[in-house]
Design a protein around this motif. Structure first.
Motif, short mmCIF file in Angstrom:
data_model
loop_
_atom_site.label_atom_id
_atom_site.label_comp_id
_atom_site.label_asym_id
_atom_site.label_seq_id
_atom_site.Cartn_x
_atom_site.Cartn_y
_atom_site.Cartn_z
N SER A 506 28.76 -35.38 9.30
CA SER A 506 27.28 -35.59 8.91
C SER A 506 26.34 -34.40 9.40
O SER A 506 26.69 -33.77 10.69
N PHE A 507 25.25 -34.11 8.78
CA PHE A 507 24.43 -33.10 9.28
C PHE A 507 22.93 -33.51 9.10
O PHE A 507 22.61 -34.61 8.18
N ASP A 508 21.84 -32.96 9.74
CA ASP A 508 20.59 -33.52 9.68
C ASP A 508 19.81 -32.63 8.44
O ASP A 508 20.16 -31.40 8.10
N ILE A 509 18.96 -33.31 7.86
CA ILE A 509 18.25 -32.81 6.56
C ILE A 509 16.89 -33.12 6.74
O ILE A 509 16.28 -34.04 7.11
N ASN A 510 16.00 -31.91 6.77
CA ASN A 510 14.49 -32.14 6.80
C ASN A 510 14.03 -32.75 5.79
O ASN A 510 14.26 -32.20 4.49
N CYS A 511 13.35 -33.83 5.64
CA CYS A 511 12.68 -34.61 4.46
C CYS A 511 11.30 -34.27 4.58
O CYS A 511 10.55 -34.48 5.39
N ILE A 512 10.93 -33.99 3.27
CA ILE A 512 9.40 -34.07 2.82
C ILE A 512 9.34 -34.94 1.77
O ILE A 512 9.82 -35.04 0.39
N PHE A 513 8.26 -36.01 1.92
CA PHE A 513 8.11 -36.91 1.00
C PHE A 513 7.01 -36.48 -0.04
O PHE A 513 5.84 -36.16 0.46
N ILE A 514 7.15 -36.41 -1.31
CA ILE A 514 6.02 -35.96 -2.09
C ILE A 514 5.86 -36.62 -3.47
O ILE A 514 6.38 -37.69 -3.61
N ASP A 515 4.52 -36.11 -4.08
CA ASP A 515 4.36 -36.76 -5.29
C ASP A 515 4.91 -35.63 -6.33
O ASP A 515 5.57 -34.77 -6.00
N ASP A 516 4.58 -36.06 -7.66
CA ASP A 516 5.37 -35.34 -8.76
C ASP A 516 4.95 -33.97 -8.85
O ASP A 516 5.66 -33.01 -9.83
N ASP A 517 3.88 -33.54 -8.32
CA ASP A 517 3.18 -32.20 -8.38
C ASP A 517 3.65 -31.10 -7.41
O ASP A 517 3.18 -30.10 -7.67
N PHE A 518 4.56 -31.65 -6.54
CA PHE A 518 4.81 -30.77 -5.38
C PHE A 518 5.46 -29.42 -5.67
O PHE A 518 5.11 -28.31 -5.22
N VAL A 519 6.37 -29.49 -6.46
CA VAL A 519 7.22 -28.42 -6.92
C VAL A 519 6.53 -27.14 -7.75
O VAL A 519 6.58 -26.20 -7.41
N ARG A 520 5.63 -27.88 -8.45
CA ARG A 520 4.80 -26.99 -9.42
C ARG A 520 3.92 -26.23 -8.60
O ARG A 520 3.65 -25.16 -8.71
N THR A 521 3.19 -27.11 -7.58
CA THR A 521 2.03 -26.77 -6.82
C THR A 521 2.77 -25.43 -5.86
O THR A 521 1.90 -24.28 -5.56
N MET A 522 3.69 -25.79 -5.03
CA MET A 522 4.26 -24.80 -4.05
C MET A 522 5.24 -23.78 -4.86
O MET A 522 5.41 -22.54 -4.08
N GLU A 523 5.27 -23.87 -6.32
CA GLU A 523 5.93 -22.80 -6.98
C GLU A 523 7.23 -22.35 -6.30
O GLU A 523 7.61 -21.19 -6.13
N ILE A 524 8.04 -23.54 -6.34
CA ILE A 524 9.35 -23.35 -5.79
C ILE A 524 10.44 -23.42 -6.92
O ILE A 524 10.09 -24.17 -7.97
N GLU A 525 11.29 -22.63 -6.87
CA GLU A 525 12.02 -22.12 -8.16
C GLU A 525 13.31 -23.26 -8.25
O GLU A 525 13.96 -23.34 -7.15
#
Length: 778
Positions: A506-525
Motif C-alpha cells: 500500500s502507498f499514499d495517494i494525494n486526493c483532490i475532490f473536483i467537479d466536472d470542469d477541473f481537468v479542462r480548466t487546469m488543462e491537464i492532458e
C-alpha cells in the motif's frame, strides 16, 4: 615604548596611503561580511532553542517511512507505558493557507495562517506565557480554543476575549478559554489558533486505508532528565509495535534539529536549507581567508620595503625584541582599525539583512555572550598569523647581508604565487557556484508542472458555504473567464491523502475532490481514458502516471481506486503527471475524485483570458461581495504560488551572489596590490627595456602573462571542487538542472577577464611611464 611603536605604526600607515586604504578598507568590508554571515549562521542554528527545555524535547517519527504524521492513538500509549517520558502531547500543525476565523456575535473576523491541534500537555512542554485564562487548564472544555495576543487584539482590541465564541473554517464552533503570548519568533511552528484535540472534530488530519481511518498527528515528548536517548530510542524500536502500531523504524528527533534536518522537507514545519547554509559558511571562510591573504601580502611587502630601516636600527643597537614588538604593533594596529570599521559597517547593514537573507536579524535577539568571544578569537588568530611574517623576517635578518646589499626574495615570490592562485581559485569556484544556483532556480521556475499555470487564478473559499455553486456560475458568465472549477484541494495545496488499499504494498495517494470542469480548466492532458460524465459523480476518478506506475497496472480496464466508499471508484482516465508539491520532492501519486457534496469546496480555480488582470479581478470581487459579503476574497496566481516555494532559495541565491561578489572584489584588490608592487619593484627593468626599444604591448605582456598562467592553474583546481559542491547541493532537489561544462568554462573566462582588467590598469601606467623617471639616479 608601546606608545612610541603605536605612533610609528600609524605614521607608516599614513605614509603608504593608497596601499593602506586599499588593504585596510578591503579587510573591513571582508570582515563585516563575515560578521553578517556569522550572525545569520548563528541565527539559523538557534531555531527552536528559545523553548526552556528544548534539549529534552523530542519528536517521534518513523525513520523507515520518513514520516512524522503518526496515529493519534500513540499519544496515550507513550504517556502511560514509558517512564522515560515526563510529558507527551500530540501536535498537528497546519500552515501555508489562510484560515477564516469569525465571531458571529460581534461580527468581527480575521484570517490566520497558523493553527495547531493539541491538548493541555502542550502548554506544559512548550511553556508559552499566559495572558488570561478561565482555569489552570487552558483547554477547559471539549470545544475549547486558545488564541494568541495578536489575534485577540485584531478581533477584540483591548477587551478580554475569554468566553467569546468563534467559528473556524466556517463550520467548527469553539469557545475561547485562554489567551497566550506568541510562541518564540525563531520556532519552526507558529500558533495563532490552538484547538483542543480531545475533540475529534478539532483534529485536523485524517487518513483512511483498507476501510480503517486514523487521525494523524506529530508526537512531541519531554524526556525526563538523565534519560539516555539512544537507549530509550532502541527500546521504542523493540516495543512500540507491541501495541498494534506499524512503525517500521521509530526514531527520536530533538526539537533543535527539526529546522535544518534533511527530513524536514517532508513535514509542515518551517524549513531551513542546511546545504545552502554550508555554502554561506564556506563563502564566509573564503572571504576571511582572502581578506587575511591581502593583509598578509601587505605586511610582507611593507617589511621588505623596510629592510634598510631595519638594518639601520640594528646597526645603532636595536634588539630582536624591540624590532619584533614594533612589527607586531604595526600589524595589530592596522587589523584592529579594520575590525572597528567592520563592526560599525555590520551594525549599519543589520537593517538590510531581511532583504539580504530573507530573515531579519535584530541586535536584541543576538546572544553576544556567545558571539563576541568567537569573533574576538578570530581577530586574535588573524593578528597572530599576520604577525608571524614580520617575526620570521626579523629573525632571519642578517646585518651582514644588509650591508653587503644581498637580498633573497625567492621565498616571498613563491608565497605570493601560492596565495594569488588560491584567491583566483576561490573566485572561479564562487562564480561557478552562483551560475549553478541561478541555473537551478531558473530550471524549477520554468519546469513543466503538468498543468498550465499561466493566467490561472486560485481563490480560497469559506468551507461549507451554500453560495459556492452560484459563485462559480456567476463567475463563469464573465466574458474574460475561459473556464472555472470548484475543488477541495488543488495543485500546491493538498488537504487529503488516502491509502491505495493494496495490502502490504500500500502507498499514499494525494486526493483532490473536483467537479466536472477541473481537468479542462487546469488543462491537464489525458493520456488514456475519458473525461467525466454526469453519471460518474460519486463513482469515478482519474489517476496520474505515478499512481498508475505504483499500482503496476498494464491498462485501465476494470481498475478501481478502492477507498472512501464501498466498492471504491472506477478509474476512467490516466492523466499526465502534474506537480502537487515543490520540486524538492519527486512527483507523487495523485487521484482526481469526482465526488464532492454541494458546498464542500475550498478552492475556485479560474482561467482568465488575456487582458487587464486588475479589472478582471475587480469584476470577480464584485460577484464575491454579492454572494459572500461576510468573507474576504483571497486571490493567488498558480504560477506565483509555485514560485513562492523557492523564494527562500532565491533570496539566499542573491545573498550568495552578493557575498561572492565581495570575495571577487577582494581578489581584485589583492591582484591590484600585487601588480602595484611588481610595477614598483620592476620599474628600473621596465625603464631599461623601454630605452632599448621595447613596445608598450611587450611590456604589458611581460607584466600580465604570469597572471594568465595563475588563472589557468586556478581554473584546473576550482572546477572539480565547484562541481562536487554543487552536485551535493542539487541533491536537495528531486528535479535538477545539469552541470554543463560551459558553466565552469564561463567562470574561468570571467575570472580571466576580471584579473586582466584589474592588472592592465596598473600595467598600462607602468608601461607608459617615462623611463627617465626610473633611471635618472642610476
Amino acid at each position: 615604548m608601546t606608545l612610541l611603536n603605536l605612533k610609528l605604526a600609524i605614521r607608516s600607515l599614513l605614509k603608504n596611503k593608497f596601499y593602506s586604504i586599499l588593504i585596510i578598507g578591503g579587510f573591513s568590508i571582508g570582515f563585516a561580511s563575515c560578521i553578517l554571515i556569522g550572525l545569520y549562521y548563528n541565527s539559523e542554528h538557534s531555531v527552536n532553542k528559545d523553548f526552556a527545555n528544548y534539549k529534552q524535547i523530542y519528536r517521534l517519527y518513523d525513520k523507515g517511512e520518513k514520516d512524522f504524521d503518526l496515529d493519534y492513538e500513540l499519544f496515550p500509549v507513550l504517556a502511560e507505558n514509558y517512564p522515560e517520558i515526563e510529558i507527551a502531547c500530540p501536535v498537528n500543525y497546519l500552515s501555508g493557507f489562510e484560515i477564516s476565523v469569525v465571531d458571529k456575535q460581534t461580527h468581527t473576523d480575521t484570517r490566520v495562517d497558523n493553527i495547531i491541534s493539541t491538548n493541555n500537555n502542550f502548554f506544559q512542554i512548550f511553556q508559552p506565557q499566559i495572558i488570561s485564562s478561565l482555569s489552570a487548564d487552558l483547554f477547559s472544555g471539549h470545544n475549547s480554543v486558545v488564541i494568541t495576543e495578536t489575534v485577540a487584539r485584531r478581533m477584540y482590541g483591548d477587551k478580554n476575549p475569554v468566553g467569546q465564541s468563534l467559528t473556524i473554517f466556517n463550520y467548527l464552533e469553539a469557545t475561547i478559554t485562554a489567551v497566550i503570548k506568541e510562541l518564540p519568533e525563531n520556532s519552526t511552528f507558529k500558533a495563532e489558533i490552538l484547538l483542543n484535540s480531545e475533540n475529534e472534530d478539532f483534529r485536523l488530519s485524517k487518513a483512511c486505508n483498507n476501510g480503517i481511518c486514523v487521525f494523524l498527528t506529530h508526537h512531541f515528548l519531554l524526556l525526563r532528565k538523565g534519560t539516555e536517548v539512544n537507549k530509550f530510542s532502541a527500546r521504542l524500536q523493540q516495543t512500540i509495535n507491541n501495541y498494534d502500531f506499524e512503525l517500521k523504524d521509530p526514531e527520536l528527533q530533538n526539537l533543535s534539529a527539526i529546522y535544518l534536518s534533511s527530513l524536514s522537507q517532508y513535514d509542515t514545519h518551517s524549513k531551513g536549507n542546511s546545504k545552502m547554509l554550508t555554502i554561506f559558511l564556506f563563502i564566509g571562510v573564503l572571504i576571511l581567508a582572502l581578506s587575511s591573504i591581502n593583509y598578509l601580502n601587505y605586511v610582507v611587502s611593507i617589511q621588505y620595503s623596510k629592510l634598510k630601516e631595519t638594518g639601520i636600527n640594528k646597526t645603532v643597537g636595536a634588539g630582536w625584541r624591540q624590532l619584533v614588538a614594533y612589527s607586531v604593533t604595526e600589524v595589530a594596529t592596522g587589523i584592529l582599525i579594520s575590525v572597528i570599521f567592520s563592526f560599525l559597517l555590520a551594525i549599519l547593514l543589520l537593517p538590510t539583512t531581511g532583504t539580504l537573507f530573507g530573515k531579519q536579524l535584530h541586535i536584541h535577539t543576538l546572544d553576544f555572550l556567545k558571539i563576541i568571544p568567537f569573533f574576538m578569537g578570530i581577530v586574535f588568530i588573524i593578528i597572530l598569523v599576520n604577525s608571524l611574517a614580520p617575526v620570521y623576517l626579523v629573525s632571519r635578518f642578517n646585518i651582514t647581508d644588509f650591508l653587503s646589499g644581498s637580498r633573497k626574495r625567492r621565498g616571498k615570490q613563491v608565497s605570493k604565487q601560492i596565495t594569488l592562485t588560491f584567491q583566483l581559485t576561490a573566485s572561479i569556484a564562487l562564480i561557478a557556484v552562483v551560475l549553478v544556483i541561478f541555473k537551478q532556480l531558473g530550471y524549477v521556475k520554468h519546469f513543466d508542472l503538468g498543468f498550465n499555470e499561466e493566467r490561472l487564478v486560485k481563490i480560497d473559499l469559506p468551507f461549507n458555504n451554500p453560495n459556492l455553486p452560484a459563485l462559480k456560475q456567476e463567475t463563469e458568465k464573465l466574458s474574460f473567464v475561459k473556464s472555472n472549477t470548484l475543488s477541495f484541494g488543488c495543485p500546491g495545496m493538498i488537504n487529503n491523502t488516502m491509502g491505495s488499499n493494496t495490502g502490504e504494498n500500500s502507498f499514499d495517494i494525494n486526493c483532490i475532490f473536483i467537479d466536472d470542469d477541473f481537468v479542462r480548466t487546469m488543462e491537464i492532458e489525458l493520456l488514456e481514458g475519458r473525461q467525466f460524465l454526469d453519471g460518474d459523480k460519486g463513482k469515478a476518478c482519474i489517476i496520474n502516471e505515478e499512481a498508475y506506475k505504483q499500482y503496476g497496472w498494464e491498462n485501465l480496464e476494470g481498475k478501481r481506486f478502492n477507498n472512501r466508499i464501498e466498492g471504491g471508484y472506477e478509474v476512467i482516465g490516466l492523466a499526465q503527471n502534474f506537480n502537487v508539491k515543490s520540486l524538492h520532492q519527486t512527483i507523487e501519486p495523485a487521484v482526481l475524485l469526482y465526488d464532492t457534496q454541494k458546498g464542500q469546496y475550498n478552492v475556485l480555480s479560474v482561467r482568465l483570458a488575456a487582458g487587464n488582470t486588475g479589472q478582471q479581478l475587480k469584476q470577480i470581487r464584485n460577484i464575491w461581495d454579492e454572494l459572500i459579503p461576510d468573507e474576504t476574497m483571497n486571490v493567488t496566481f498558480y504560477d506565483d504560488q509555485f514560485q513562492a516555494m523557492y523564494v527562500k532559495e532565491e533570496k539566499l541565491g542573491k545573498a550568495i551572489s552578493f557575498f561572492s561578489l565581495i570575495a571577487v572584489v577582494l581578489t581584485c584588490m589583492g591582484i591590484l596590490g600585487q601588480i602595484f608592487l611588481i610595477s614598483l619593484n620592476r620599474s628600473k627593468e621596465i625603464g631599461v627595456r623601454k630605452v632599448n626599444g621595447a613596445k608598450v604591448s611587450e611590456i604589458l605582456i611581460l607584466l600580465n602573462k604570469d597572471f594568465t598562467l595563475y588563472v589557468f592553474i586556478a581554473f584546473v583546481i576550482a572546477s572539480p571542487v565547484a562541481w562536487v559542491a554543487m552536485n551535493k547541493w542539487l541533491e536537495s532537489f528531486a528535479y535538477k538542472t545539469s552541470l554543463n561544462w560551459w558553466i565552469f568554462a564561463l567562470a574561468g573566462v570571467l575570472a580571466l577577464g576580471i584579473a586582466l582588467l584589474t592588472v592592465s590598469w596598473q600595467s598600462w601606467r607602468a608601461a607608459t611611464r617615462n623611463p627617465v623617471e626610473a633611471l635618472r639616479y642610476e
